[in-house]
Design an enzyme around this catalytic site. Structure first.
Site, PDB file in Angstrom:
ATOM      1  N   ASP A  33       0.825  -1.212   0.000  1.00 49.90           N
ATOM      2  CA  ASP A  33       0.000   0.000   0.000  1.00 49.90           C
ATOM      3  C   ASP A  33       0.860   1.263   0.000  1.00 49.90           C
ATOM      4  O   ASP A  33       2.078   1.211   0.263  1.00 49.90           O
ATOM      5  CB  ASP A  33      -0.901  -0.041   1.250  1.00 49.90           C
TER       6      ASP A  33
ATOM      7  N   ASP B  26     -10.709   1.751  -3.545  1.00 54.43           N
ATOM      8  CA  ASP B  26     -11.204   1.402  -2.211  1.00 54.43           C
ATOM      9  C   ASP B  26     -12.721   1.289  -2.198  1.00 54.43           C
ATOM     10  O   ASP B  26     -13.299   0.844  -1.210  1.00 54.43           O
ATOM     11  CB  ASP B  26     -10.759   2.450  -1.178  1.00 54.43           C
TER      12      ASP B  26
HETATM   13  C1  GLA Z   1      -5.771   1.692   2.247  1.00 53.69           C
HETATM   14  C2  GLA Z   1      -6.154   0.560   1.315  1.00 53.69           C
HETATM   15  C3  GLA Z   1      -7.233  -0.279   1.947  1.00 53.69           C
HETATM   16  C4  GLA Z   1      -6.733  -0.800   3.267  1.00 53.69           C
HETATM   17  C5  GLA Z   1      -6.281   0.336   4.159  1.00 53.69           C
HETATM   18  C6  GLA Z   1      -5.611  -0.164   5.404  1.00 53.69           C
HETATM   19  O1  GLA Z   1      -6.801   2.604   2.381  1.00 53.69           O
HETATM   20  O2  GLA Z   1      -6.563   1.054   0.077  1.00 53.69           O
HETATM   21  O3  GLA Z   1      -7.619  -1.322   1.094  1.00 53.69           O
HETATM   22  O4  GLA Z   1      -5.665  -1.694   3.036  1.00 53.69           O
HETATM   23  O5  GLA Z   1      -5.367   1.195   3.496  1.00 53.69           O
HETATM   24  O6  GLA Z   1      -5.227   0.862   6.235  1.00 53.69           O
END
Ligand code: GLA
Length: 690
Positions: free
Chosen positions: A450, A514
């Site tokens: 990420d 997301d």
């Molecule tokens: C980001 C990612 C999510 C999740 C969160 C965890 O927002 O896009 O899918 O993994 O971080 O903190």
């Protein structure tokens, strides 16, 4: 013997024709359809039609005569964004590139060097046409002077014909990436720039110029993509009196790339695609190119369960093993533990950087969970955010100097986090050591990598450092992949904030967004899919209402939407009813049956969206808005072999009749579908009829 005839590179119906006879770099005479065999007279006529003799036109207007040089500057008569510019202590922004040595021509590539002796700059321009008709352009610049040369820009650009009158590109935000915007191509520059230090939620996967009204199936279109995850620009430019161009490159900050004597800067690859079959034609070429990469994932894409929207930071072994049991029951093949497993990570304010398993939450490490998951036949993946650090972490307390910042001028925080200066060897080594240890200890199959903030004021000692950082992160990924050949990596950046062919050269999947809101996902996946084939786009069935939008949608529609990517589930399935679990199981079986088609075929869009291979297809007819009329409709199923007979069966979603028809009849007459309410869908499977 000097080569005088233009060079034609042609593949898969596309071509670029370059005049390599001049005293400067090769000039592009044509980029678009393959004109077929040309004899010497034709080629000479082409040069003449482009304006002929360059030298005699030196007092001409602001239009490069004789074609667009690969790196045009004012000396070439180009007053648009220069192909190359920089300075040596404030001098020599205007370069004059004289060709140095012979142009090297092979069946698919033209490479030429140019030099400005006075300014102390040498460039090497490379243009390659791959077997799928995608042009890949790369340049390098070497400082041949005695002191520092600072590169301001080194761009790839190609001419557009006058019939390219419209521009389509994409913007967006967290949770709603890749929203289309369209405008006429008038005079001026339509540029999409990212100074975010990552590709960006608003980044355009392609910037496309096309003929009037070009669409999915029809029209001529020319597109550019920059394969780079740091600063980048893509643009279409038309200045008065000159041919329009499509271009792009790395976006460099002042002083970011300063070359010492003998040092070289290399651009990321710029990808250019042309199609006379609309956007589907563009993606067809791009997908074939992407799938041809040696690193492209070829094994069946495992149905994934990611626990993020199921448990967030609430890591509890019993809860997670119960989830794993249900995941295995419905047919999940990969279980991914998301954020929250390292010390202090009870919310997003602390812990990033301390890449060890939290003994308070996981007294026996992750072993009980990993063993449980593996015992149920699933692979195991783990979330990391390697480039980031919370100031509230042991790492930041021990090494405040590892933060990418200029001394006390800490960048503004974002999600309570700062960026690590990965270009410092000790930082890269630390990250490698920690990740390598965890991959080894738990035999991790998969990393969700990420990147949850933009890089702002990313500078060390006042010198901009996004270029350095991007290259260092690529090296770190390469090193991990080399150490763990089977390891798969997902590129996530708060969803779809880092999707480009640079990061995809070292990752196997993207987290597309997301947002698991199926209605938004229909659009997000459709447009992300212009560049990426479905097997690279993570698409999960989420809960209803969707956590990011609060919008509700039926399970059948959510499943139909998630089918058209690398499918998964991101939902607390322990809250599911028995009927929902049965539906998920049925859907998981369907995904596994259809994935050879979905992950090898070419996407088509029209009355329906679909993926078509040589002998099968999957189509979805989805109702995204409230239809003006509630009556049955006919929808055409394009892309199948005209003379072959096919059996069309409904395999998911609302009820519908099937049909047995030829490919031609399916593409022209189509099949009848019942009226649907908003957010309903029917998925059809198409196989040859025997
Ligand atoms: C980001 C990612 C999510 C999740 C969160 C965890 O927002 O896009 O899918 O993994 O971080 O903190």
């Amino acid at each position: 013997m000097p080569m005088t005839e233009p060079v034609v590179l042609a593949a898969a119906g596309a071509a670029v024709i370059l005049d390599v006879s001049g005293p400067g770099l090769p000039r592009v005479l044509h980029w678009g359809a393959d004109p077929g065999p040309l004899d010497e007279a034709d080629l000479r006529a082409l040069v003449a039609a482009a304006g002929g003799d360059v030298a005699s036109a030196a007092d001409g207007p602001l239009q490069p005569v004789g074609g667009m040089p690969l790196l045009p500057t004012q000396w070439d008569g180009w007053a648009g964004r220069p192909g190359v510019t920089g300075d040596r202590a404030g001098r020599w922004p205007y370069l004059r590139l004289a060709r140095d040595g012979a142009v090297r021509v092979s069946a698919d590539e033209v490479v030429a060097e140019g030099v400005d002796e006075t300014a102390g700059v040498r460039v090497r321009a490379e243009i390659r046409l791959d077997p799928h008709g995608v042009l890949q352009v790369r340049h390098t610049l070497t400082n041949t002077g005695a002191d520092e040369f600072s590169v301001a820009a080194l761009r790839a650009l190609l001419p557009l014909p006058d019939r390219a009158t419209e521009v389509l590109d994409f913007t967006g935000r967290w949770g709603l990436e890749r929203q289309p915007q369209r405008r006429p191509l008038g005079n001026g520059t339509h540029a999409r720039e990212s100074r975010r230090g990552r590709t960006g939620h608003d980044a355009t996967p392609l910037l496309i110029a096309g003929t009037d009204g070009f669409g999915f199936a029809a029209g001529e279109a020319w597109a550019v993509h920059i394969g780079w995850s740091g600063g980048h620009e893509e643009y279409a430019e038309r200045i008065s009196g000159a041919t329009a161009v499509l271009g792009g490159g790395e976006l460099l900050e002042p002083g970011e790339v300063r070359l010492g004597p003998g040092e070289t800067y290399a651009t990321p690859t710029a990808y250019f695609a042309w199609s006379d079959q609309g956007l589907d034609g563009l993606s067809g070429r791009l997908h074939r190119m992407v799938r041809d990469r040696p690193s492209h994932p070829r094994s069946p894409r495992p149905l994934t369960l990611n626990v993020w929207e199921a448990v967030y930071f609430d890591h509890d072994l019993d809860r997670l093993t119960a989830l794993a049991d249900l995941a295995a029951r419905v047919g999940v093949e990969r279980f991914v533990l998301d954020d929250g497993w390292f010390p202090g990570r009870r919310d997003d304010t602390a812990g990033l950087g301390d890449w060890i398993v939290d003994p308070a939450v996981w007294p026996e490490g992750l072993h009980p969970l990993v063993d449980h998951v593996r015992a149920r036949g699933m692979r195991f993946g783990l979330w990391f955010e390697p480039e980031m650090v919370n100031p509230d972490s042991d790492l930041a307390r021990a090494h405040p100097e590892w933060i990418l910042a200029t001394e006390h001028r800490l960048p503004r925080p974002w999600r309570h986090q700062q960026v690590l200066d990965v270009a410092r060897p000790e930082v890269a080594d630390y990250l490698f050591t920690r990740i390598d240890a965890l991959v080894t200890e738990y035999r991790l199959d998969y990393l969700k990598w990420d990147h949850n903030r933009d890089l702002l004021e990313a500078a060390r000692d006042g010198v901009a450092g996004v270029h350095r950082q991007t290259a260092a992160v690529y090296r770190l990924l390469d090193r991990l992949r080399e150490a763990h050949p089977g390891l798969e990596i997902e590129s996530c950046a708060s969803g779809g904030g880092r999707i480009d062919l640079g990061i995809l050269a070292r990752t196997d999947r993207v987290w597309t967004s997301d947002s698991n809101d199926a209605l938004d996902r229909q659009q997000i996946q459709r447009w992300t899919g212009l560049l990426l084939p479905p097997e690279l786009m993570g698409s999960h069935v989420g809960p209803s209402p969707a956590h990011t939008t609060g919008r509700s949608a039926g399970l059948a529609f959510r499943c139909a939407t998630a089918l058209f990517g690398h499918a998964g589930i991101e939902w607390d399935v322990s809250t599911c009813t028995e009927a929902e679990l049965e539906s998920l199981t049925e859907w998981a079986t369907l995904y596994k049956r259809l994935r050879p088609v979905l992950h090898n075929g070419r996407p088509v869009h029209g009355d329906v969206d679909g993926v078509v291979t040589d002998d099968a297809a999957v189509f979805v007819y989805a109702q995204l808005d409230n239809p003006a009329e509630l009556r049955p409709r006919r929808v055409r199923l394009p892309g199948l072999a005209a003379d072959r007979r096919y059996e069309v069966t409904r395999c998911w979603g609302e009820e519908a009749a099937g049909a047995t028809l030829t490919g031609r009849a399916l593409a022209t007459v189509g099949i009848q579908v019942p009226p649907l309410r908003p957010e309903q869908a029917i998925v059809f499977e198409v196989r040859p009829s025997h």
